[in-house]
Design a protein around this motif. Structure first.
Motif, short mmCIF file in Angstrom:
data_model
loop_
_atom_site.label_atom_id
_atom_site.label_comp_id
_atom_site.label_asym_id
_atom_site.label_seq_id
_atom_site.Cartn_x
_atom_site.Cartn_y
_atom_site.Cartn_z
N SER A 106 3.07 3.95 7.05
CA SER A 106 2.98 4.28 5.47
C SER A 106 3.82 3.58 4.47
O SER A 106 5.06 3.20 4.75
CB SER A 106 3.35 5.91 5.65
OG SER A 106 2.33 6.50 6.64
N THR B 265 5.82 2.98 1.47
CA THR B 265 7.08 3.57 0.50
C THR B 265 6.55 3.94 -0.86
O THR B 265 5.64 3.29 -1.30
CB THR B 265 8.50 2.70 0.58
OG1 THR B 265 8.14 1.71 -0.36
CG2 THR B 265 8.74 2.43 2.11
N CYS B 266 7.49 4.78 -1.53
CA CYS B 266 7.06 5.14 -2.85
C CYS B 266 6.83 3.91 -3.77
O CYS B 266 5.89 3.95 -4.56
CB CYS B 266 8.14 6.04 -3.60
SG CYS B 266 8.29 7.64 -2.70
N PRO C 256 5.36 13.31 8.74
CA PRO C 256 4.07 12.27 8.48
C PRO C 256 2.88 12.38 9.84
O PRO C 256 1.87 12.28 9.53
CB PRO C 256 4.48 10.83 8.26
CG PRO C 256 5.79 11.23 7.98
CD PRO C 256 6.55 12.34 8.60
N THR D 34 -0.80 13.76 9.99
CA THR D 34 -1.75 12.72 10.50
C THR D 34 -2.62 13.15 11.43
O THR D 34 -3.96 13.12 11.41
CB THR D 34 -1.12 11.47 10.76
OG1 THR D 34 -0.42 10.71 9.69
CG2 THR D 34 -2.20 10.45 11.69
N GLU E 79 -4.46 7.40 6.42
CA GLU E 79 -3.55 6.72 5.96
C GLU E 79 -3.41 6.91 4.30
O GLU E 79 -2.11 6.69 3.84
CB GLU E 79 -3.69 5.29 6.25
CG GLU E 79 -3.77 4.88 7.71
CD GLU E 79 -4.06 3.54 8.13
OE1 GLU E 79 -4.50 2.82 7.43
OE2 GLU E 79 -3.68 3.08 9.40
N ILE F 268 -1.76 10.08 3.52
CA ILE F 268 -0.39 10.10 3.92
C ILE F 268 0.26 9.39 2.79
O ILE F 268 1.54 9.60 2.65
CB ILE F 268 -0.21 9.62 5.32
CG1 ILE F 268 -0.66 10.37 6.38
CG2 ILE F 268 1.47 9.39 5.46
CD1 ILE F 268 -0.40 12.00 6.29
N GLY F 269 -0.24 8.15 2.26
CA GLY F 269 0.25 7.37 1.35
C GLY F 269 0.65 8.02 0.05
O GLY F 269 1.57 7.91 -0.53
N THR G 178 3.73 10.39 0.87
CA THR G 178 4.68 9.67 0.92
C THR G 178 6.19 10.07 0.47
O THR G 178 7.31 10.45 1.09
CB THR G 178 4.54 8.16 1.09
OG1 THR G 178 3.69 8.02 2.11
CG2 THR G 178 5.92 7.53 1.70
N LEU H 153 7.34 13.43 1.64
CA LEU H 153 7.49 13.79 3.15
C LEU H 153 9.08 13.53 3.41
O LEU H 153 9.74 12.71 2.99
CB LEU H 153 6.63 12.76 3.99
CG LEU H 153 5.23 13.14 4.23
CD1 LEU H 153 4.34 12.08 4.60
CD2 LEU H 153 5.16 14.42 4.55
#
Length: 505
Positions: free
Chosen positions: A4, A6-7, A339, A343, A494, A497-498, A501, A504
């Motif tokens: 995933s 990162t910010c 995460p 998922t 994905e 989750i992105g 992120t 999380l």
């Protein structure tokens, strides 16, 4: 799954304004009207159903490239109050539910035509009308931009599926329908209370990755609100709010498929995941201890549902309790607040849908072709109906989390999520559940293929092609999702989750 981002790696999300999400909801509603107008013409009525299902899926599919690119597609319908709109917004998680509902509507419509004709069922106009409205409601839930919009379509889903549950109009069906309404209308009151309280605390009900409730009230109020949300989403059939689901098995098999795979129960678990990830946010859910509460409820439901499934001789009842158990996989995954757990939860929405709809299609085929409703009556039926029972075996193997069926993939992510959370209890629940799944599914397969057929079934043959083809499609689809999970659903997860992120742990 690819790592995933990162910010800092997540690009800004573009919001694209379009009427396409509204069209996806309006097409089934238009079909419902046309079905009513064509009530005296069976083939025209069925033609509208198939045409609308295909068109609806293509409309939903047209949104996929934009969502996979990380953008959102939005459409505001009405401004109700300041900060309170009836609106659609398509994101990656909503797209998963929408693809499931619209895609499986096609095969369910074809299957329904074969099933209802074979049994010479009555009130078919009402049946197909209610089905179309239910799909429209499911898509409205999937594309809801906020809790208000979700609540409206959530209640439409309840009302539109009541005639389907009570379709046969027997005393048992009427009783099941009353129970269905009693549970879900009462739950709707809790949902409405939760929406109003959320608006009171935040001034909005919009879904946002990371949530909207942090810092908006005392912890005890946030905890009470979480519980009322859980009760409001009783369609998720978590125990003890599951009683409506086994009772609803009196409905025709295609309706059972709708309830268990396509729309109703998925709306419940979808709503809970929305609340955890997009109303509370992962951090707040952990801080106020609601992840633990949800995990306990989910774990207890998984094990108890499986144990009850073991005791059922009626095939549809066994599948019903299996669904009660399997739905809580999704709740357990999101309750882990990791995460990998989330998922697994998101992936189990489509994967369970394909596997469980296959099983209910097969159960319906057994009723139509052989009059078989009980596991104890299935001796040697696999020799008379090999295609049906082979497809049943594929669905059952998937539910047991064994290859080469997609169930193992979502279960694998759930196990990884339990390990990420250092949650041994969740890990043991998942492993125990898989063993119990084997115990209540494999004896069915053994009975069907390896025991001597009962006398008097020499003339039993496969169900009509209009039923056989849909169940083969969903079974093969379950295998293809194992072989190529990254084609659509894993990529959508994905992206989802992105978006999460940054919040999380």
């Amino acid at each position: 799954m690819r790592p995933s981002p990162t910010c800092s790696e997540v690009r800004s999300v573009a919001t694209i304004h379009s009427i396409v999400p509204a069209c996806a909801v309006l097409v089934p509603l238009a079909a419902a009207v046309l079905i009513l107008l064509s009530r005296r013409h069976e083939k025209i009525r069925e033609g509208w159903t198939i045409l609308a299902a295909a068109a609806n899926f293509l409309i939903v599919l047209s949104l996929l490239p934009q969502v996979l690119a990380g953008d959102r597609v939005a459409c505001t319908l009405i401004e109700l109050l300041p900060g309170l709109d009836m609106a659609f917004r398509v994101d990656a998680f909503g797209m998963i539910f929408a693809l499931v509902a619209s895609g499986l509507w096609i095969v369910t419509s074809i299957y329904s035509i074969g099933y209802m004709r074979a049994l010479r069922e009555h009130a078919l106009t009402r049946y197909f009308f209610s089905f179309a409205v239910a799909i429209a409601a499911a898509l409205g839930i999937a594309f809801s931009a906020n809790l208000v919009t979700m609540f409206i379509f959530y209640e439409i889903l309840t009302i539109s599926t009541y005639p389907l549950v009570a379709h046969t109009e027997t005393e048992e069906a009427r009783k099941a329908g009353r129970k269905y309404l009693a549970y879900l209308i009462t739950a709707g009151v809790f949902f409405l209370f939760s929406v109003i309280l959320t608006y009171f605390l935040t001034g909005t009900t919009d879904f946002q990755p990371g949530g909207i409730l942090a810092g908006t009230g005392p912890v005890i109020l946030q905890q009470i609100l979480f519980v009322t949300f859980l009760i409001g989403f009783a369609k998720a059939a978590w125990m003890p709010l599951h009683g409506w689901l086994p009772s609803a098995m009196v409905a025709p098999a295609p309706v059972s498929a709708l309830l268990h795979a396509v729309a109703v129960v998925k709306a419940g678990v979808f709503g809970i995941v929305r609340v955890v990830c997009y109303v509370y946010g992962i951090e707040l859910t952990a801080e106020i201890g609601m992840g633990t509460l949800l995990a306990v409820i989910a774990g207890a439901t998984i094990i108890t549902g499986s144990l009850l499934a073991l005791q059922q001789d009626n095939l549809k009842q066994r599948l019903a309790y299996s669904t009660v158990s399997q739905l809580s996989y999704i709740l357990l995954g999101v309750a882990l607040l990791t995460p990998m757990g989330i998922t697994g939860a998101m992936l189990h929405v489509p994967f369970h849908a394909f596997m469980k709809i296959t099983l209910f299609f097969c159960a319906g085929a057994l009723i139509v072709a052989a009059g078989v409703e009980y596991v104890s009556d299935m001796k040697g039926i696999g020799r008379r109906m090999p295609v049906t029972m082979l497809m049943f075996s594929i669905g059952a193997i998937g539910i047991c989390s064994l290859p080469p069926v997609c169930g193992i993939i979502s279960k694998w992510y759930l196990v990884l999520g339990a390990m990420q959370a250092h949650n041994l209890a969740a890990f043991l629940v998942l492993i125990t559940s898989s063993v119990l799944n084997i115990l209540y599914f494999f004896p069915i397969i053994h009975t069907a293929f390896f025991e001597e057929p009962e006398s008097g079934r020499e003339g039993v043959r496969e169900a009509p092609l209009s039923m056989l083809v849909p169940l083969a499609i969903t079974a093969v689809g379950s295998v293809l999702l194992f072989l190529a999970p990254d084609v659509a659903f894993l990529r959508l997860v994905e992206v989802a989750i992105g978006e999460l992120t940054g919040v999380l742990p």
